[in-house]
Design a protein around this motif. Structure first.
Motif, PDB file in Angstrom:
ATOM      1  N   VAL A 192       1.305  19.095 -44.395  1.00 48.88           N
ATOM      2  CA  VAL A 192       1.792  20.773 -44.463  1.00 48.88           C
ATOM      3  C   VAL A 192       2.271  21.570 -43.065  1.00 48.88           C
ATOM      4  N   PHE A 193       2.720  22.464 -42.541  1.00 52.51           N
ATOM      5  CA  PHE A 193       3.381  22.823 -41.192  1.00 52.51           C
ATOM      6  C   PHE A 193       2.999  23.913 -41.422  1.00 52.51           C
ATOM      7  N   GLU A 194       2.737  24.685 -40.463  1.00 55.63           N
ATOM      8  CA  GLU A 194       3.068  26.375 -40.215  1.00 55.63           C
ATOM      9  C   GLU A 194       3.463  26.735 -39.381  1.00 55.63           C
ATOM     10  N   VAL A 195       5.021  27.787 -39.499  1.00 58.92           N
ATOM     11  CA  VAL A 195       6.066  28.510 -38.736  1.00 58.92           C
ATOM     12  C   VAL A 195       5.958  29.928 -39.139  1.00 58.92           C
ATOM     13  N   LEU A 196       6.383  30.308 -38.016  1.00 60.19           N
ATOM     14  CA  LEU A 196       7.200  31.702 -38.012  1.00 60.19           C
ATOM     15  C   LEU A 196       8.151  31.846 -38.863  1.00 60.19           C
ATOM     16  N   ALA A 197       8.802  32.540 -39.516  1.00 60.32           N
ATOM     17  CA  ALA A 197       9.626  32.953 -40.414  1.00 60.32           C
ATOM     18  C   ALA A 197      10.817  33.819 -39.547  1.00 60.32           C
ATOM     19  N   ASN A 198      11.753  33.919 -39.878  1.00 59.63           N
ATOM     20  CA  ASN A 198      13.032  34.533 -38.971  1.00 59.63           C
ATOM     21  C   ASN A 198      13.177  36.330 -39.401  1.00 59.63           C
ATOM     22  N   ALA A 199      11.811  36.440 -40.742  1.00 57.99           N
ATOM     23  CA  ALA A 199      12.225  37.660 -41.971  1.00 57.99           C
ATOM     24  C   ALA A 199      10.846  37.953 -42.562  1.00 57.99           C
ATOM     25  N   ASP A 200      10.756  39.185 -42.549  1.00 61.76           N
ATOM     26  CA  ASP A 200       9.467  39.486 -43.438  1.00 61.76           C
ATOM     27  C   ASP A 200       9.534  38.560 -44.890  1.00 61.76           C
ATOM     28  N   VAL A 201       8.444  38.063 -45.319  1.00 56.13           N
ATOM     29  CA  VAL A 201       7.966  37.465 -46.208  1.00 56.13           C
ATOM     30  C   VAL A 201       7.132  37.428 -47.217  1.00 56.13           C
ATOM     31  N   THR A 202       7.465  37.890 -48.487  1.00 59.03           N
ATOM     32  CA  THR A 202       6.220  38.615 -49.349  1.00 59.03           C
ATOM     33  C   THR A 202       5.951  37.017 -50.258  1.00 59.03           C
ATOM     34  N   THR A 203       5.161  37.674 -50.933  1.00 61.71           N
ATOM     35  CA  THR A 203       4.898  36.173 -52.409  1.00 61.71           C
ATOM     36  C   THR A 203       6.037  35.921 -53.102  1.00 61.71           C
ATOM     37  N   ASP A 204       6.941  36.408 -53.351  1.00 65.25           N
ATOM     38  CA  ASP A 204       8.255  36.735 -54.210  1.00 65.25           C
ATOM     39  C   ASP A 204       9.391  35.218 -53.109  1.00 65.25           C
ATOM     40  N   TYR A 205       8.851  34.527 -51.887  1.00 65.79           N
ATOM     41  CA  TYR A 205       9.184  33.304 -51.681  1.00 65.79           C
ATOM     42  C   TYR A 205       8.668  32.411 -52.027  1.00 65.79           C
ATOM     43  N   ILE A 206       7.505  32.253 -52.187  1.00 72.09           N
ATOM     44  CA  ILE A 206       7.293  30.630 -52.714  1.00 72.09           C
ATOM     45  C   ILE A 206       7.336  30.560 -53.839  1.00 72.09           C
ATOM     46  N   GLY A 207       7.540  28.734 -53.142  1.00 69.04           N
ATOM     47  CA  GLY A 207       8.503  28.048 -54.081  1.00 69.04           C
ATOM     48  C   GLY A 207      10.005  27.683 -53.495  1.00 69.04           C
ATOM     49  N   ASN A 208      10.383  29.133 -53.495  1.00 74.43           N
ATOM     50  CA  ASN A 208      11.741  28.845 -52.600  1.00 74.43           C
ATOM     51  C   ASN A 208      12.352  27.301 -51.557  1.00 74.43           C
ATOM     52  N   LEU A 209      13.245  27.157 -51.563  1.00 71.53           N
ATOM     53  CA  LEU A 209      13.453  26.403 -50.552  1.00 71.53           C
ATOM     54  C   LEU A 209      14.327  26.655 -49.364  1.00 71.53           C
ATOM     55  N   TYR A 210      14.259  26.184 -48.052  1.00 74.86           N
ATOM     56  CA  TYR A 210      14.653  26.719 -46.810  1.00 74.86           C
ATOM     57  C   TYR A 210      14.662  26.207 -45.877  1.00 74.86           C
ATOM     58  N   ASP A 211      15.643  26.258 -45.237  1.00 71.74           N
ATOM     59  CA  ASP A 211      16.723  25.841 -43.746  1.00 71.74           C
ATOM     60  C   ASP A 211      16.117  26.568 -42.965  1.00 71.74           C
ATOM     61  N   PHE A 212      16.269  26.139 -41.729  1.00 73.58           N
ATOM     62  CA  PHE A 212      15.377  26.605 -40.462  1.00 73.58           C
ATOM     63  C   PHE A 212      16.633  27.137 -39.695  1.00 73.58           C
ATOM     64  N   ALA A 213      15.746  27.869 -38.400  1.00 75.36           N
ATOM     65  CA  ALA A 213      16.934  28.567 -37.528  1.00 75.36           C
ATOM     66  C   ALA A 213      16.890  28.014 -35.940  1.00 75.36           C
ATOM     67  N   TYR A 214      17.957  27.627 -35.420  1.00 79.60           N
ATOM     68  CA  TYR A 214      17.228  27.015 -34.383  1.00 79.60           C
ATOM     69  C   TYR A 214      18.029  27.230 -32.816  1.00 79.60           C
ATOM     70  N   THR A 215      16.448  27.526 -32.201  1.00 74.24           N
ATOM     71  CA  THR A 215      16.680  27.999 -31.010  1.00 74.24           C
ATOM     72  C   THR A 215      16.253  27.452 -29.631  1.00 74.24           C
ATOM     73  N   ALA A 216      16.569  26.655 -28.936  1.00 66.88           N
ATOM     74  CA  ALA A 216      16.357  25.991 -27.868  1.00 66.88           C
ATOM     75  C   ALA A 216      14.648  26.187 -27.407  1.00 66.88           C
ATOM     76  N   GLY A 217      13.702  25.413 -27.244  1.00 67.78           N
ATOM     77  CA  GLY A 217      12.461  25.356 -26.591  1.00 67.78           C
ATOM     78  C   GLY A 217      11.855  25.970 -25.724  1.00 67.78           C
ATOM     79  N   SER A 218      10.960  25.627 -25.011  1.00 67.62           N
ATOM     80  CA  SER A 218      10.125  26.316 -23.733  1.00 67.62           C
ATOM     81  C   SER A 218      10.363  24.722 -22.583  1.00 67.62           C
ATOM     82  N   ALA A 219      11.451  24.797 -22.000  1.00 69.68           N
ATOM     83  CA  ALA A 219      10.976  23.977 -21.046  1.00 69.68           C
ATOM     84  C   ALA A 219      10.037  23.694 -20.295  1.00 69.68           C
ATOM     85  N   THR A 220       8.931  25.046 -20.007  1.00 68.10           N
ATOM     86  CA  THR A 220       8.324  25.503 -19.209  1.00 68.10           C
ATOM     87  C   THR A 220       6.504  24.809 -20.099  1.00 68.10           C
TER      88      THR A 220
END
Length: 146
Positions: free
Chosen positions: A96-124
């Motif tokens: 089980v993972f924790e992740v931030l969403a790129n938009a607001d999420v409500t309980t209506d979203y539970i059960g749906n499948l999603y892709d991810f939005a890639y942005t390069a991480g921090s070299a620091t």
């Protein structure tokens, strides 16, 4: 601030979150802790893009640098002079993972499948900047479920 896919638990009987060892080809694109990864045709792992068949999320790596010194880090920076590059991947489907969403999420979203939005991480700090792509909601062909 985004932090990629951070493992928080495992639905299996074991309390630990398992990881599996994979290789990384020297000179591959940088990979950050929490980035979704896919398996390349040679068996090594690479950072995944939205829509790819992912095998898990990146948990860190180890390698020998150009001076022969052993290194163990949260991220792989893409340097081609490293040797014996090994990656740890959270690839248990019960993780089980924790992740931030790129938009607001409500309980209506539970059960749906999603892709991810890639942005390069921090070299620091070595941490991913990937977010859950709420606009990609669907019922098939996506990597993650809320």
């Amino acid at each position: 601030m985004a932090f990629g896919f951070r493992p928080i638990s495992n639905l299996g009987a074991d309390e630990t979150i398992p990881v599996t060892d994979y290789s990384i080809t020297a000179g591959a694109t940088a990979i950050y802790f929490g980035d979704p990864v896919k398996q390349a045709t040679d068996g090594s792992i690479q950072v995944a893009a939205a829509g790819d068949l992912i095998i898990g999320t990146f948990a860190g790596c180890s390698y020998y640098d150009a001076k022969g010194k052993f290194q163990k880090l949260k991220n792989y920076d893409g340097t081609a002079t490293y040797t014996d590059i090994r990656a740890l991947v959270y690839d248990d489907p019960k993780t089980v993972f924790e992740v931030l969403a790129n938009a607001d999420v409500t309980t209506d979203y539970i059960g749906n499948l999603y892709d991810f939005a890639y942005t390069a991480g921090s070299a620091t700090n070595g941490i991913s900047a990937v977010t859950l792509d709420i606009a990609s909601a669907g019922t098939t062909g996506k990597a993650f479920r809320i």
